[in-house]
Design a protein around this motif. Structure first.
Motif, PDB file in Angstrom:
ATOM      1  N   PRO A   3      -4.456  -5.512 -10.884  1.00 42.01           N
ATOM      2  CA  PRO A   3      -4.235  -6.546 -11.972  1.00 42.01           C
ATOM      3  C   PRO A   3      -2.669  -6.437 -12.650  1.00 42.01           C
ATOM      4  O   PRO A   3      -1.881  -7.352 -13.439  1.00 42.01           O
ATOM      5  CB  PRO A   3      -4.709  -6.004 -13.234  1.00 42.01           C
ATOM      6  N   CYS A   4      -2.186  -5.850 -12.154  1.00 44.94           N
ATOM      7  CA  CYS A   4      -0.396  -5.444 -12.809  1.00 44.94           C
ATOM      8  C   CYS A   4       0.238  -6.271 -11.458  1.00 44.94           C
ATOM      9  O   CYS A   4       1.537  -6.468 -12.226  1.00 44.94           O
ATOM     10  CB  CYS A   4       0.227  -4.084 -12.706  1.00 44.94           C
ATOM     11  N   CYS A   5      -0.186  -6.088 -10.561  1.00 47.60           N
ATOM     12  CA  CYS A   5       1.008  -7.470  -9.829  1.00 47.60           C
ATOM     13  C   CYS A   5       0.246  -9.032  -8.921  1.00 47.60           C
ATOM     14  O   CYS A   5       1.158  -9.286  -8.012  1.00 47.60           O
ATOM     15  CB  CYS A   5       1.754  -6.523  -8.552  1.00 47.60           C
ATOM     16  N   LYS A   6      -0.860  -8.727  -9.380  1.00 43.05           N
ATOM     17  CA  LYS A   6      -1.986  -9.605  -8.832  1.00 43.05           C
ATOM     18  C   LYS A   6      -2.217  -9.901  -7.098  1.00 43.05           C
ATOM     19  O   LYS A   6      -1.903 -11.146  -6.827  1.00 43.05           O
ATOM     20  CB  LYS A   6      -1.300 -11.815  -9.153  1.00 43.05           C
ATOM     21  N   GLN A   7      -1.764  -8.945  -6.197  1.00 42.30           N
ATOM     22  CA  GLN A   7      -1.611  -8.599  -4.849  1.00 42.30           C
ATOM     23  C   GLN A   7      -3.392  -8.096  -4.845  1.00 42.30           C
ATOM     24  O   GLN A   7      -4.154  -7.025  -5.192  1.00 42.30           O
ATOM     25  CB  GLN A   7      -0.443  -8.515  -4.277  1.00 42.30           C
ATOM     26  N   TRP A   8      -3.359  -8.041  -3.149  1.00 45.00           N
ATOM     27  CA  TRP A   8      -4.555  -7.680  -3.034  1.00 45.00           C
ATOM     28  C   TRP A   8      -4.075  -6.333  -1.911  1.00 45.00           C
ATOM     29  O   TRP A   8      -3.630  -6.225  -1.002  1.00 45.00           O
ATOM     30  CB  TRP A   8      -5.594  -8.481  -1.946  1.00 45.00           C
TER      31      TRP A   8
ATOM     32  N   GLU B  44       1.899   2.446  -2.435  1.00 46.84           N
ATOM     33  CA  GLU B  44       3.048   2.914  -0.920  1.00 46.84           C
ATOM     34  C   GLU B  44       3.835   1.684  -0.974  1.00 46.84           C
ATOM     35  O   GLU B  44       5.432   1.758  -0.723  1.00 46.84           O
ATOM     36  CB  GLU B  44       2.268   3.322   0.169  1.00 46.84           C
ATOM     37  N   SER B  45       3.699   0.291  -1.099  1.00 49.08           N
ATOM     38  CA  SER B  45       3.738  -0.463  -1.190  1.00 49.08           C
ATOM     39  C   SER B  45       4.787  -0.989  -2.372  1.00 49.08           C
ATOM     40  O   SER B  45       5.822  -2.170  -2.524  1.00 49.08           O
ATOM     41  CB  SER B  45       2.958  -1.870  -0.424  1.00 49.08           C
ATOM     42  N   GLN B  46       4.225  -0.548  -4.081  1.00 52.74           N
ATOM     43  CA  GLN B  46       4.873  -1.108  -4.889  1.00 52.74           C
ATOM     44  C   GLN B  46       5.008  -0.102  -5.897  1.00 52.74           C
ATOM     45  O   GLN B  46       5.630   1.472  -5.899  1.00 52.74           O
ATOM     46  CB  GLN B  46       3.644  -1.255  -5.978  1.00 52.74           C
ATOM     47  N   THR B  47       7.066  -0.489  -6.756  1.00 53.84           N
ATOM     48  CA  THR B  47       6.895   0.961  -7.214  1.00 53.84           C
ATOM     49  C   THR B  47       6.702   1.055  -8.338  1.00 53.84           C
ATOM     50  O   THR B  47       6.967   2.042  -9.067  1.00 53.84           O
ATOM     51  CB  THR B  47       8.764   0.500  -7.316  1.00 53.84           C
TER      52      THR B  47
ATOM     53  N   ALA C 257      -2.312  -0.307 -12.272  1.00 54.68           N
ATOM     54  CA  ALA C 257      -2.458  -0.623 -13.970  1.00 54.68           C
ATOM     55  C   ALA C 257      -4.048  -0.625 -14.368  1.00 54.68           C
ATOM     56  O   ALA C 257      -4.631  -0.675 -12.910  1.00 54.68           O
ATOM     57  CB  ALA C 257      -2.292  -2.398 -14.454  1.00 54.68           C
ATOM     58  N   LYS C 258      -4.510   0.263 -14.715  1.00 49.98           N
ATOM     59  CA  LYS C 258      -5.851   0.227 -15.216  1.00 49.98           C
ATOM     60  C   LYS C 258      -6.584  -1.147 -16.494  1.00 49.98           C
ATOM     61  O   LYS C 258      -5.980  -1.599 -17.234  1.00 49.98           O
ATOM     62  CB  LYS C 258      -6.586   1.155 -16.237  1.00 49.98           C
ATOM     63  N   THR C 259      -7.311  -1.326 -15.608  1.00 52.86           N
ATOM     64  CA  THR C 259      -8.499  -2.682 -16.480  1.00 52.86           C
ATOM     65  C   THR C 259      -9.935  -2.697 -16.229  1.00 52.86           C
ATOM     66  O   THR C 259     -10.413  -1.629 -15.698  1.00 52.86           O
ATOM     67  CB  THR C 259      -7.700  -4.306 -16.013  1.00 52.86           C
ATOM     68  N   ALA C 260     -10.798  -3.371 -17.128  1.00 53.20           N
ATOM     69  CA  ALA C 260     -12.057  -2.843 -17.482  1.00 53.20           C
ATOM     70  C   ALA C 260     -12.605  -3.883 -16.045  1.00 53.20           C
ATOM     71  O   ALA C 260     -13.802  -3.844 -15.793  1.00 53.20           O
ATOM     72  CB  ALA C 260     -12.460  -3.163 -18.809  1.00 53.20           C
ATOM     73  N   GLU C 261     -12.334  -4.999 -15.666  1.00 54.62           N
ATOM     74  CA  GLU C 261     -12.409  -5.657 -15.066  1.00 54.62           C
ATOM     75  C   GLU C 261     -11.788  -6.441 -13.579  1.00 54.62           C
ATOM     76  O   GLU C 261     -10.809  -6.291 -14.286  1.00 54.62           O
ATOM     77  CB  GLU C 261     -12.497  -7.237 -15.798  1.00 54.62           C
ATOM     78  N   MET C 262     -12.822  -5.918 -12.460  1.00 52.97           N
ATOM     79  CA  MET C 262     -11.766  -6.054 -11.373  1.00 52.97           C
ATOM     80  C   MET C 262     -12.031  -6.559 -10.350  1.00 52.97           C
ATOM     81  O   MET C 262     -13.905  -7.279 -10.469  1.00 52.97           O
ATOM     82  CB  MET C 262     -11.603  -4.385 -11.520  1.00 52.97           C
ATOM     83  N   ALA C 263     -11.294  -7.519  -9.327  1.00 52.63           N
ATOM     84  CA  ALA C 263     -11.548  -8.271  -8.778  1.00 52.63           C
ATOM     85  C   ALA C 263     -11.429  -7.872  -7.001  1.00 52.63           C
ATOM     86  O   ALA C 263     -11.002  -7.466  -7.311  1.00 52.63           O
ATOM     87  CB  ALA C 263     -10.646  -9.256  -9.149  1.00 52.63           C
ATOM     88  N   PHE C 264     -12.869  -8.351  -6.616  1.00 47.47           N
ATOM     89  CA  PHE C 264     -12.755  -7.289  -5.084  1.00 47.47           C
ATOM     90  C   PHE C 264     -12.546  -8.613  -4.221  1.00 47.47           C
ATOM     91  O   PHE C 264     -13.135 -10.050  -5.263  1.00 47.47           O
ATOM     92  CB  PHE C 264     -14.233  -7.047  -5.251  1.00 47.47           C
ATOM     93  N   ILE C 265     -12.668  -8.832  -3.247  1.00 45.27           N
ATOM     94  CA  ILE C 265     -13.526  -9.524  -2.078  1.00 45.27           C
ATOM     95  C   ILE C 265     -13.839  -8.884  -1.350  1.00 45.27           C
ATOM     96  O   ILE C 265     -13.222  -7.783  -0.849  1.00 45.27           O
ATOM     97  CB  ILE C 265     -12.238 -10.415  -0.815  1.00 45.27           C
ATOM     98  N   CYS C 266     -15.101  -8.742  -0.299  1.00 44.51           N
ATOM     99  CA  CYS C 266     -16.297  -8.486   0.167  1.00 44.51           C
ATOM    100  C   CYS C 266     -15.264  -8.236   1.731  1.00 44.51           C
ATOM    101  O   CYS C 266     -15.504  -9.806   1.929  1.00 44.51           O
ATOM    102  CB  CYS C 266     -17.725  -8.796  -0.139  1.00 44.51           C
TER     103      CYS C 266
END
Length: 124
Positions: A15-20, A29-32, A36-45
């Motif tokens: 949710p912080c950088c909108k990347q998968w 490892e890839s971000q500095t 971020a924590k959020t109540a609603e999470m997005a997943f890709i199966c």
């Protein structure tokens, strides 16, 4: 492909950088910045390649499955383990990797040396 979790079933959207990412450690490892924590999470199966959202505050046992293909994505993670061993074929079939520790007999046998232990060289 995640190197931290070998059997990852879904990718998560940070949710912080909108990347998968496959896991939170891949994000770290890839971000500095921290994840971020959020109540609603997005997943890709990873089975059907479709995205879906889950509300983590109302998470139930039935939410452990993809709503599109019923893939069970909440499973025990398999992490890579370090193994020390020798890679090779069966030693009974291919024994080139084995070392021969037998001691060779000396080949300096002569008719002119007198050895009290070995009288097989003596003539007459």
């Amino acid at each position: 492909m995640c190197k931290h979790i070998l059997n990852a079933q879904v990718s998560i959207r940070a949710p912080c950088c909108k990347q998968w990412y496959d896991c939170a450690e891949c994000h770290g490892e890839s971000q500095t910045h921290p994840l971020a924590k959020t109540a609603e999470m997005a997943f890709i199966c990873k089975k059907c390649k479709k995205a879906f959202r889950k509300n983590m505050s109302e998470y139930e046992e039935s939410d452990e499955y993809c709503p599109h293909c019923d893939n069970h994505y909440v499973i025990e993670a398999k992490t890579p383990q370090a193994i020390v061993g020798v890679e090779g074929e069966d030693a009974r079939v291919d024994n080139r990797m084995l070392k021969d520790d037998r001691v060779k007999q000396s080949t300096n046998r002569s008719l002119f040396t007198i050895n009290s232990d070995d009288l097989t060289d003596k003539v007459g």
